[in-house]
Design a protein around this motif. Structure first.
Motif, mmCIF file in Angstrom:
data_model
loop_
_atom_site.group_PDB
_atom_site.id
_atom_site.type_symbol
_atom_site.label_atom_id
_atom_site.label_comp_id
_atom_site.label_asym_id
_atom_site.label_seq_id
_atom_site.Cartn_x
_atom_site.Cartn_y
_atom_site.Cartn_z
ATOM 1 N N GLY A 17 50.977 -19.950 -13.447
ATOM 2 C CA GLY A 17 50.969 -19.485 -12.135
ATOM 3 C C GLY A 17 49.831 -19.849 -11.220
ATOM 4 N N ILE A 18 48.719 -20.063 -11.650
ATOM 5 C CA ILE A 18 47.675 -20.690 -10.782
ATOM 6 C C ILE A 18 47.571 -21.960 -10.590
ATOM 7 C CG2 ILE A 18 45.078 -20.674 -11.416
ATOM 8 C CD1 ILE A 18 45.006 -18.153 -12.687
ATOM 9 N N ARG A 19 47.939 -22.692 -11.747
ATOM 10 C CA ARG A 19 48.166 -24.102 -11.831
ATOM 11 C C ARG A 19 49.284 -24.763 -10.732
ATOM 12 N NH1 ARG A 19 51.060 -28.241 -13.951
ATOM 13 N NH2 ARG A 19 49.847 -30.176 -14.229
ATOM 14 N N VAL A 20 50.432 -23.970 -10.826
ATOM 15 C CA VAL A 20 51.515 -24.374 -10.042
ATOM 16 C C VAL A 20 51.139 -23.998 -8.551
ATOM 17 C CG1 VAL A 20 53.952 -23.838 -9.344
ATOM 18 C CG2 VAL A 20 53.365 -24.361 -11.843
ATOM 19 N N THR A 21 50.636 -22.734 -8.053
ATOM 20 C CA THR A 21 50.205 -22.582 -7.039
ATOM 21 C C THR A 21 49.317 -23.396 -6.469
ATOM 22 O OG1 THR A 21 49.173 -20.864 -7.544
ATOM 23 C CG2 THR A 21 51.465 -20.031 -6.848
ATOM 24 N N GLY A 22 48.328 -23.727 -7.349
ATOM 25 C CA GLY A 22 47.068 -24.554 -6.861
ATOM 26 C C GLY A 22 47.550 -25.837 -6.499
ATOM 27 N N TRP A 23 48.439 -26.564 -7.122
ATOM 28 C CA TRP A 23 49.023 -27.847 -7.020
ATOM 29 C C TRP A 23 49.728 -27.752 -5.614
ATOM 30 C CZ3 TRP A 23 50.355 -32.795 -9.307
ATOM 31 C CH2 TRP A 23 49.663 -33.137 -10.418
ATOM 32 N N GLN A 24 50.632 -26.913 -5.587
ATOM 33 C CA GLN A 24 51.585 -26.647 -4.466
ATOM 34 C C GLN A 24 50.728 -26.730 -3.049
ATOM 35 O OE1 GLN A 24 54.033 -23.774 -5.898
ATOM 36 N NE2 GLN A 24 55.764 -25.303 -6.513
ATOM 37 N N THR A 25 49.648 -25.936 -3.306
ATOM 38 C CA THR A 25 48.757 -25.687 -2.131
ATOM 39 C C THR A 25 47.622 -26.735 -1.858
ATOM 40 O OG1 THR A 25 48.831 -23.334 -2.524
ATOM 41 C CG2 THR A 25 46.816 -24.082 -1.266
ATOM 42 N N GLY A 73 41.583 -17.972 -11.893
ATOM 43 C CA GLY A 73 41.124 -19.322 -12.177
ATOM 44 C C GLY A 73 41.214 -19.477 -13.302
ATOM 45 N N TRP A 74 41.242 -20.978 -13.600
ATOM 46 C CA TRP A 74 41.386 -21.441 -14.972
ATOM 47 C C TRP A 74 40.862 -23.050 -14.887
ATOM 48 C CZ3 TRP A 74 44.802 -26.015 -15.411
ATOM 49 C CH2 TRP A 74 44.964 -26.391 -16.867
ATOM 50 N N ALA A 75 40.098 -23.235 -16.238
ATOM 51 C CA ALA A 75 39.483 -24.484 -16.316
ATOM 52 C C ALA A 75 39.674 -25.141 -17.741
ATOM 53 C CB ALA A 75 38.068 -24.404 -15.963
ATOM 54 N N SER A 76 39.834 -26.225 -18.042
ATOM 55 C CA SER A 76 39.974 -27.009 -19.399
ATOM 56 C C SER A 76 39.070 -28.126 -19.421
ATOM 57 C CB SER A 76 41.599 -27.199 -19.514
ATOM 58 O OG SER A 76 41.701 -27.754 -20.726
ATOM 59 N N LEU A 77 38.686 -28.064 -20.484
ATOM 60 C CA LEU A 77 37.698 -29.245 -20.942
ATOM 61 C C LEU A 77 37.469 -29.580 -22.377
ATOM 62 C CD1 LEU A 77 34.323 -28.157 -21.771
ATOM 63 C CD2 LEU A 77 35.498 -26.446 -20.618
ATOM 64 N N GLY A 78 37.128 -30.884 -22.576
ATOM 65 C CA GLY A 78 36.946 -31.208 -24.150
ATOM 66 C C GLY A 78 36.403 -32.663 -24.097
ATOM 67 N N ARG A 87 30.868 -41.023 -25.684
ATOM 68 C CA ARG A 87 31.917 -39.889 -25.769
ATOM 69 C C ARG A 87 31.583 -38.894 -25.019
ATOM 70 N NH1 ARG A 87 36.541 -41.571 -26.464
ATOM 71 N NH2 ARG A 87 37.229 -39.524 -27.176
ATOM 72 N N PRO A 88 31.289 -38.786 -23.523
ATOM 73 C CA PRO A 88 31.092 -37.643 -22.823
ATOM 74 C C PRO A 88 32.030 -36.496 -22.875
ATOM 75 C CG PRO A 88 32.046 -39.434 -21.383
ATOM 76 C CD PRO A 88 32.020 -39.953 -22.729
ATOM 77 N N GLY A 89 31.866 -35.604 -22.268
ATOM 78 C CA GLY A 89 32.919 -34.419 -22.098
ATOM 79 C C GLY A 89 33.589 -34.782 -21.027
ATOM 80 N N GLU A 90 34.824 -33.966 -20.672
ATOM 81 C CA GLU A 90 35.812 -34.512 -19.479
ATOM 82 C C GLU A 90 36.314 -32.890 -19.080
ATOM 83 O OE1 GLU A 90 39.917 -36.375 -18.273
ATOM 84 O OE2 GLU A 90 39.223 -36.879 -20.133
ATOM 85 N N LEU A 91 36.012 -32.640 -17.867
ATOM 86 C CA LEU A 91 36.798 -31.449 -17.168
ATOM 87 C C LEU A 91 38.345 -32.002 -16.941
ATOM 88 C CD1 LEU A 91 36.431 -28.584 -16.083
ATOM 89 C CD2 LEU A 91 35.847 -29.867 -13.770
ATOM 90 N N TYR A 92 39.207 -31.474 -17.548
ATOM 91 C CA TYR A 92 40.472 -31.836 -17.593
ATOM 92 C C TYR A 92 41.132 -31.261 -16.200
ATOM 93 C CZ TYR A 92 40.088 -32.749 -22.532
ATOM 94 O OH TYR A 92 39.612 -33.314 -23.798
ATOM 95 N N ALA A 93 40.806 -30.032 -16.085
ATOM 96 C CA ALA A 93 41.528 -29.343 -14.911
ATOM 97 C C ALA A 93 40.671 -28.190 -14.551
ATOM 98 C CB ALA A 93 42.955 -28.775 -15.397
ATOM 99 N N LEU A 94 40.687 -27.850 -13.369
ATOM 100 C CA LEU A 94 40.020 -26.482 -12.794
ATOM 101 C C LEU A 94 40.894 -26.246 -11.353
ATOM 102 C CD1 LEU A 94 36.328 -25.890 -12.219
ATOM 103 C CD2 LEU A 94 37.804 -25.019 -10.442
ATOM 104 N N TYR A 95 41.384 -24.889 -11.709
ATOM 105 C CA TYR A 95 42.323 -24.481 -10.543
ATOM 106 C C TYR A 95 41.998 -22.874 -10.315
ATOM 107 C CZ TYR A 95 45.179 -28.499 -10.809
ATOM 108 O OH TYR A 95 45.393 -29.984 -10.707
#
Length: 170
Positions: A17-25, A73-78, A87-95
């Motif tokens: 829900g956070i990701r979809v409304t985040g994208w749409q906004t 809120g949500w964040a994803s990294l790896g 081979r750095p880290g990456e923030l894949y998403a943050l909403y």
């Protein structure tokens, strides 16, 4: 009070829900509207369940949880998914939920993502942001990220959009 913790399977619907409304906004006027309109929490949750199961041990998903409102809120990294010697880290998403933008939830999530990335011994963090998303670009620049010159394009519906890579030392 908002705290950040690791995401569990029970958080998937809320995160979707956070990701979809985040994208749409955030991407209204940038990503084609038919693409945004086609996004559903149900489809995203189905994909997120698969990702969550497959990515265990590789990606780390964090949720910001408000004591009264639940996940906000949500964040994803790896590890960075691109090519290169380092081979750095990456923030894949943050909403964050649109109604909590500007309250510090995004900043808190990003700080926690940096803490976890440093614990994984990443020296740098990379992320991709849509070139035409000035609000997100300002957010990351304020947090010490700088564009490093790398760009890539992704197709959204029939429209190709450019993403800019940002980098920050940890």
């Amino acid at each position: 009070m908002v705290r950040v913790r690791e995401m569990t399977e029970a958080d998937i619907e809320a995160v979707s829900g956070i990701r979809v409304t985040g994208w749409q906004t955030a991407y209204a006027g940038v990503v084609p509207q038919p693409y945004l309109d086609a996004m559903t929490v149900e489809d995203d949750a189905r994909q997120r369940r698969t990702w969550f199961t497959r990515s265990r041990g590789q990606a780390l998903d964090l949720v910001a949880v408000d004591d009264r409102a639940g996940p906000v809120g949500w964040a994803s990294l790896g590890r960075y998914r691109g090519e290169g010697k380092e081979r750095p880290g990456e923030l894949y998403a943050l909403y964050v939920r649109p109604d909590v933008i500007g309250t510090g939830v995004g900043r808190l999530l990003l700080q926690e993502a940096h803490r976890h990335a440093a614990a994984r011994r990443f020296e740098n963090m990379l992320l991709w942001v849509l070139r035409d998303n000035p609000r997100a670009r300002r957010f990351y620049e304020t947090a010490g990220y700088t564009a490093d010159g790398a760009v890539q394009s992704d197709l959204y519906g029939e429209v190709e959009l450019t993403e800019v890579r940002y980098r920050r030392a940890l």
